[in-house]
Design a protein around this motif. Structure first.
Motif, PDB file in Angstrom:
ATOM      1  N   SER A   2      11.012  -4.287   7.224  1.00 47.43           N
ATOM      2  CA  SER A   2       9.769  -3.627   6.821  1.00 47.43           C
ATOM      3  C   SER A   2       9.460  -3.914   5.357  1.00 47.43           C
ATOM      4  O   SER A   2       8.295  -4.051   4.964  1.00 47.43           O
ATOM      5  N   GLY A   5       7.691  -7.134   5.053  1.00 48.58           N
ATOM      6  CA  GLY A   5       6.448  -7.228   5.805  1.00 48.58           C
ATOM      7  C   GLY A   5       6.582  -7.669   7.243  1.00 48.58           C
ATOM      8  O   GLY A   5       5.588  -8.027   7.873  1.00 48.58           O
ATOM      9  N   PRO A  33       1.300  -1.447   8.337  1.00 50.13           N
ATOM     10  CA  PRO A  33       0.683  -0.302   7.660  1.00 50.13           C
ATOM     11  C   PRO A  33      -0.569   0.126   8.450  1.00 50.13           C
ATOM     12  O   PRO A  33      -1.134  -0.682   9.197  1.00 50.13           O
ATOM     13  N   GLY A  44       8.736  -0.029   4.208  1.00 52.91           N
ATOM     14  CA  GLY A  44       7.403  -0.273   3.664  1.00 52.91           C
ATOM     15  C   GLY A  44       7.142   0.535   2.406  1.00 52.91           C
ATOM     16  O   GLY A  44       6.502   0.057   1.458  1.00 52.91           O
ATOM     17  N   ARG A  53       8.965  -1.091  -0.476  1.00 52.19           N
ATOM     18  CA  ARG A  53       8.239  -2.276  -0.951  1.00 52.19           C
ATOM     19  C   ARG A  53       7.090  -1.873  -1.853  1.00 52.19           C
ATOM     20  O   ARG A  53       6.887  -2.458  -2.933  1.00 52.19           O
TER      21      ARG A  53
END
Length: 286
Positions: free
Chosen positions: A222, A225, A230, A237, A240
């Motif tokens: 995640s 990507g 999202p 995510g 990140r």
């Protein structure tokens, strides 16, 4: 009722063999699981609700863990992100456990060229780091929840094959298996009834340990990507996004990372405790 109480008592006794660390891991994991299940009740805000006026707000009494670059509450997104991480970790490990154990038992029982072919394939899969193999599979399949589960499951099949194959090689020569074979039992029944039950404890214990690896892999995929798209909240995510704003909003990366660490720690503590509980030497002392 009596059967239920007996089961609970036996389970408690079994975990007690693992010591305090097993109980600590179980308590921490239970808290995380309950948090994920009760997310709609305990999350203070909608994890997808944007509020640009309050974007990148530091931790406060209103937003306990701050807000992200879209004004979304970090705590709420972490709570809902637990659902994704636990679901992906559990389902991917169950798939890998089922396929890997089945293939390992068949390979060890059949032997010969089939066993050699399976082990060559397993060695090839193990030659790739699990994260790299997961990246390759996820990149080919595309970013989605289903593909993420498949990618992680593929990376975890090989260890289960090896774990199931080794004892099968010994068990298929055991006297009780020879007796079952002499009584006319089919190969399928021997593997299902006489061999598999002797492996299931070790398989489940290692499954709890490798679920921690699956959750780390999910967060890593995640992060780059290749996980859930999202705006669905995922710990990887969020980390990140946190690194993209690390200089102005440190909390975006730190708090999701802490929850990943706590979940992996809980699974490792529980897995280590269960492994100690299944140790024959410790069982003899009980």
């Amino acid at each position: 009722m009596n059967a239920t109480l007996t089961t609970l008592r036996d389970s408690s006794r079994f975990i007690s063999r693992g010591g305090a660390f097993a109980w600590a891991g179980l308590a921490l994991l239970t808290a995380i699981v309950l948090t994920a299940i009760l997310a709609p009740l305990i999350a203070p805000y909608d994890p997808l609700a944007q509020d640009v006026v309050n974007r990148l707000m530091p931790p406060s009494s209103e937003f306990w863990l701050g807000t992200d670059s879209y004004g979304r509450d970090v705590l709420s997104r972490i709570i809902y992100g637990a659902r994704v991480s636990l679901f992906v970790g559990l389902v991917s490990i169950l798939i890998a456990m089922t396929l890997g154990t089945t293939l390992g038992v068949i390979s060890g029982y059949v032997g010969g060229r089939f066993d050699a072919f399976v082990m060559a394939l397993v060695d090839l899969m193990l030659s790739f780091p699990s994260l790299l193999l997961g990246m390759l599979v996820a990149a080919v399949l595309g970013a989605s929840l289903e593909n993420l589960i498949v990618a992680i499951a593929i990376t975890e099949i090989a260890p289960f094959v090896r774990l199931a194959r080794a004892p099968t090689l010994v068990l298929k020569e055991a006297e009780f298996v020879q007796a079952a074979r002499s009584m006319g039992c089919t190969h399928q029944r021997i593997m299902r009834v006489h061999i598999l039950p002797n492996l299931i404890a070790d398989i489940l214990v290692m499954g709890s340990l490798w679920m921690a690896t699956a959750i780390r892999t999910e967060a890593s995929l995640s992060f780059i990507g290749l996980g859930v798209k999202p705006p669905t909240a995922t710990w990887g995510g969020m980390i990140r996004e946190g690194f993209e704003n690390i200089l102005e909003a440190w909390w975006l990366a730190v708090f999701p990372s802490v929850f990943v660490f706590l979940t992996v720690l809980a699974l490792n503590l529980l897995g280590d405790g269960l492994r100690d509980a299944t140790d024959p030497k410790l069982r003899q002392r009980d």
